[in-house]
Design an enzyme around this catalytic site. Structure first.
Site, mmCIF file in Angstrom:
data_model
loop_
_atom_site.group_PDB
_atom_site.id
_atom_site.type_symbol
_atom_site.label_atom_id
_atom_site.label_comp_id
_atom_site.label_asym_id
_atom_site.label_seq_id
_atom_site.Cartn_x
_atom_site.Cartn_y
_atom_site.Cartn_z
ATOM 1 N N THR A 24 2.105 5.201 1.073
ATOM 2 C CA THR A 24 2.346 5.852 2.358
ATOM 3 C C THR A 24 1.028 6.394 2.906
ATOM 4 O O THR A 24 0.241 6.968 2.159
ATOM 5 C CB THR A 24 3.334 7.017 2.149
ATOM 6 O OG1 THR A 24 4.481 6.494 1.493
ATOM 7 C CG2 THR A 24 3.757 7.629 3.467
ATOM 8 N N GLY A 25 0.778 6.177 4.194
ATOM 9 C CA GLY A 25 -0.452 6.693 4.807
ATOM 10 C C GLY A 25 -1.572 5.677 4.809
ATOM 11 O O GLY A 25 -2.649 5.941 5.345
ATOM 12 N N GLY A 28 0.825 -1.210 0.000
ATOM 13 C CA GLY A 28 0.000 0.000 0.000
ATOM 14 C C GLY A 28 0.849 1.245 0.000
ATOM 15 O O GLY A 28 2.037 1.201 0.348
ATOM 16 N N GLY A 73 -1.525 2.891 6.390
ATOM 17 C CA GLY A 73 -1.624 2.285 7.716
ATOM 18 C C GLY A 73 -0.799 1.017 7.882
ATOM 19 O O GLY A 73 -1.005 0.266 8.841
ATOM 20 N N LYS A 74 0.134 0.795 6.965
ATOM 21 C CA LYS A 74 0.930 -0.450 7.023
ATOM 22 C C LYS A 74 1.745 -0.533 8.322
ATOM 23 O O LYS A 74 1.665 -1.514 9.055
ATOM 24 C CB LYS A 74 1.904 -0.524 5.826
ATOM 25 C CG LYS A 74 1.231 -0.466 4.471
ATOM 26 C CD LYS A 74 2.227 -0.668 3.361
ATOM 27 C CE LYS A 74 3.335 0.376 3.307
ATOM 28 N NZ LYS A 74 2.887 1.734 3.041
ATOM 29 N N SER A 75 2.543 0.543 8.583
ATOM 30 C CA SER A 75 3.394 0.531 9.795
ATOM 31 C C SER A 75 2.536 0.534 11.048
ATOM 32 O O SER A 75 2.873 -0.110 12.041
ATOM 33 C CB SER A 75 4.325 1.737 9.806
ATOM 34 O OG SER A 75 5.201 1.653 8.718
ATOM 35 N N GLU A 131 8.619 -2.776 5.732
ATOM 36 C CA GLU A 131 9.255 -2.394 4.466
ATOM 37 C C GLU A 131 10.687 -2.913 4.364
ATOM 38 O O GLU A 131 11.637 -2.133 4.229
ATOM 39 C CB GLU A 131 9.207 -0.871 4.285
ATOM 40 C CG GLU A 131 7.775 -0.352 4.328
ATOM 41 C CD GLU A 131 7.603 1.011 3.694
ATOM 42 O OE1 GLU A 131 8.512 1.452 2.976
ATOM 43 O OE2 GLU A 131 6.545 1.620 3.918
#
Lengths: 242, 199, 252
Positions: free
Chosen positions: A41-42, A39, A44-46, A173
């Site tokens: 940036t932004g 997905g 919500g992965k992290s 990542e």
């Protein structure tokens, strides 16, 4: 032992006044399999990885979460309120900060994790060297951890987590700083973990997860709503759509 | 029942605070390099301690100052080891002022800096006088000699010298820390326990 | 019972020298300083552990000689009591000031030498391990080791920020006020980046199970319990000197 990870309708806000960082996310990852969360940036992965590692509530006590996370037999309403290590191990995006900086050799750096857990085996040398060997960095055992390349440092950071034998491995990542050769090595490592550890990794690009060499990796796409710029619920990607 | 000191220190030094205190110890030891490069006649050797006192807490500041002096001694400035009581007072007093909200308004920072300088001068004077005979191997030694030559005893001379130089150094350090912490994002500050002390 | 100059016995020697610095006449102190200089070259346990330590020691010897001369002369010049012992270019040097200067300089140098000798001949990591074996909590040990890590990297980071600010036209070469503003423009990014890095490092430590609580000892074999004869000797001599000084003080 690997365990199944189930996420049901998980939503999260960093605080009551902020918009959702995760929105009704549902995901099911089989025990011992590998799932890539893709997905922009932004999306919500992290945030998702922090929730699963148990650092979210600790670092953002004012955060609000609804939904459920179930890992094996353990179920959390909302998100865990404590760090789940060594059940879940998270390798951060920047491997350099994950190196403690307080140990002189790669061997001692990996041992540092066991010292923290208070579980130093009778023969730590054998245990640590076998992990380093699996990750292809046994030749670096006596090198200074802060003198290594990005790819090498990342594998040391991974070894420092894997030595605790987590059932759930979270990689934030992991391909960002890697060249294609190092990406191949990462694929090899992920294959070697199949059946033993449930793996969840995040990536901004779909290439790594969908390449034919990553046949054991399933990809789940988290999107951002183009109008609101807020995270939307995700969906599974099929390999042939690459 | 009040918590034991050991527990209070451990409570403060969690998460991001621990690496930050380590950074501030290193900053205490290297700030002199920055001022030397800029040719500014200040040491700022307690700027890290003041930062920790404001952003983390008084116990961590005491640890920060003591460790910095111990390491300074190890790196070739052995007399620093005898001034550990002074940095303990600096850390504790600054931490106390920060908790009382003195780092939220510039005029309180000015008053606090001067008070801190006076306190540092009073605490370091007996050590300078009775351990080192007023000699600190610095330019300020001439001030001590001047005050002695006009008829003051050793302790008074060292106190006068301290009162003439310490408040300026501490005032500048306080103001620098005030400007440095004023615009830091709350989300970062909340991870260091001291978010309520500034802003 | 053993008798070698290990870390605890060196610490007891430092204590003994501190006691001497406050109790013995200045002539003894000068003698002890000379013995320390000889020991640095003759006794393996006092050899510097690195080139940096050796350089610090050499620098300190030159520094001490300069300071001793300066302190003695200036005190003899400024403290005008007692007989005039010498007159040079119209300046008179007084006896009381001279004696005070000699006492101060010898004490100062003996105190500094004792601390310096300990640190130049003891690797810091070994000292930190020793502190840990004596009960220093694990998180403070980690903090000290992290400080050494930062000390290695901080000068280059400061240099980079300095160059970047210079390239952006920060007034690093103009008046004092402008340079103080330039100081802020260097410290500001340094502190901000250090907070961000500290947050990441703190998270990384927690993610590896580090939570400021008791943990397994890294080197259980380090817990040496045998008594060192030298350690006992130094503490015993210290006690004797303290007792004698108190006796003399009470009988003056």
């Amino acid at each position: 032992m690997a365990q199944r990870l189930t996420i049901k309708d998980l939503s999260l806000q960093y605080s009551a006044s902020e918009p959702r960082a995760l929105s009704s996310l549902s995901l099911d990852v089989e025990a011992g399999s590998c799932c890539a969360i893709i997905g922009p940036t932004g999306a919500g992965k992290s945030t998702l990885l922090q929730c699963l590692a148990g650092t979210m509530r600790r670092h953002h006590p004012e955060s609000l979460a609804t939904g459920q996370i179930q890992f094996g037999e353990t179920r959390f309403n909302g998100v865990p309120d404590h760090v789940l290590f060594p059940i879940a191990g998270l390798v951060l995006q920047d491997p350099y900060v994950q190196i403690s900086g307080v140990r002189e050799t790669v061997f001692d750096e990996v041992l540092f994790t066991l010292e923290n857990l208070g579980t130093i085996p009778q023969d730590p040398r054998q245990t640590i060297l076998s992990i380093l060997q699996r990750l292809g960095i046994d030749h670096l055992a006596d090198r200074k951890p802060t003198s290594l390349s990005g790819g090498e440092t990342q594998r040391v950071a991974l070894a420092a987590i894997l030595i605790a034998q987590p059932s759930l491995l979270l990689l934030d990542e992991p391909t960002t700083a890697l060249d294609s050769n190092a990406q191949d090595k990462l694929r090899f490592i992920l294959r070697s973990l199949r059946g033993r550890t449930t793996v969840l990794l995040t990536d901004t690009q779909i290439d790594f997860a969908l390449s034919p060499d990553s046949s054991n990796v399933r990809a789940f796409k988290l999107d951002v709503d183009p109008k609101t710029r807020l995270p939307a619920t995700g969906s599974w990607l099929r390999k042939h759509s690459a | 029942m009040p918590k034991p000191i050991r527990q209070r220190i451990a409570d403060e030094m969690t998460g991001a605070a621990l690496p930050f205190v380590a950074f501030c110890i290193a900053l205490n030891l290297t700030a002199g390099q920055i001022t030397a490069a800029l040719k500014i006649p200040l040491y700022l050797d307690s700027i890290g301690t003041i930062l920790v006192a404001v952003l983390v807490g008084p116990w961590s500041a005491i640890i920060c100052g003591s460790a910095a002096n111990l390491l300074a001694a190890a790196f070739g400035n052995p007399s620093m080891i005898f001034f550990i009581p002074v940095v303990i007072v600096i850390g504790a007093f600054t931490g106390f002022l920060a908790r009382k909200g003195w780092f939220r308004k510039w005029y309180l920072v000015v008053i606090g800096g001067i008070l801190q300088g006076v306190l540092a001068a009073l605490v370091s004077a007996p050590i300078s006088a009775y351990v080192f005979g007023g000699v600190m191997m610095a330019g300020t030694d001439f001030l001590v000699l001047y005050f002695r030559s006009v008829g003051n005893n050793l302790l008074n001379s060292v106190i006068y010298q301290g009162l003439a130089s310490d408040p300026v150094d501490k005032l500048v350090s306080f103001l620098i820390v005030f400007f440095l912490t004023k615009n830091l994002p709350q989300r970062l500050l909340s991870r260091l326990h001291g978010a309520a002390n500034v802003g | 019972m053993k008798a070698n100059l290990d870390l605890p016995s060196k610490l007891s020697l430092v204590f003994f020298l501190w006691v001497c610095a406050f109790t013995l006449p200045w002539t003894f102190q000068v003698g002890l300083c000379l013995l320390l200089v000889i020991a640095r070259f003759a006794i393996p346990a006092f050899r510097p552990v690195s080139h940096r330590s050796a350089a610090a020691f050499s620098k300190f010897i030159l520094y001490s000689i300069t300071v001793a001369l300066l302190v003695t002369c200036l005190n003899a010049l400024f403290i005008r009591s007692g007989n005039v012992v010498a007159t040079l270019l119209g300046f008179s040097f007084y006896e009381d000031g001279l004696l005070f200067g000699l006492r101060t300089a010898s004490r100062l140098i003996l105190l500094s030498f004792s601390v310096l000798m300990f640190f130049i001949s003891t690797p810091l990591t070994v000292f930190i391990d020793y502190l840990q074996s004596k009960g220093l909590p694990q998180y403070l040990v980690l903090m000290l080791l992290l400080t050494l890590h930062f000390l290695d990297h901080l000068p280059s980071r400061i240099h980079q920020i300095f160059l970047a600010q210079q390239a952006r036209g920060a007034p690093v070469d103009s008046g004092v006020l402008s340079r103080t503003r330039a100081l802020l423009s260097i410290l500001s990014p340094l502190v901000l980046s250090s907070i961000v890095e500290s947050i990441e490092r703190g998270t990384a430590l927690e993610l590896r199970g580090f939570l400021s609580r008791p943990v397994a000892s890294r080197k259980p074999e380090d817990t040496e319990t045998r008594v060192n004869l030298l350690t006992i000797c130094f503490y015993f001599m210290s006690l004797v000197i303290i007792a004698y000084s108190i006796y003399r003080w009470l009988n003056v």
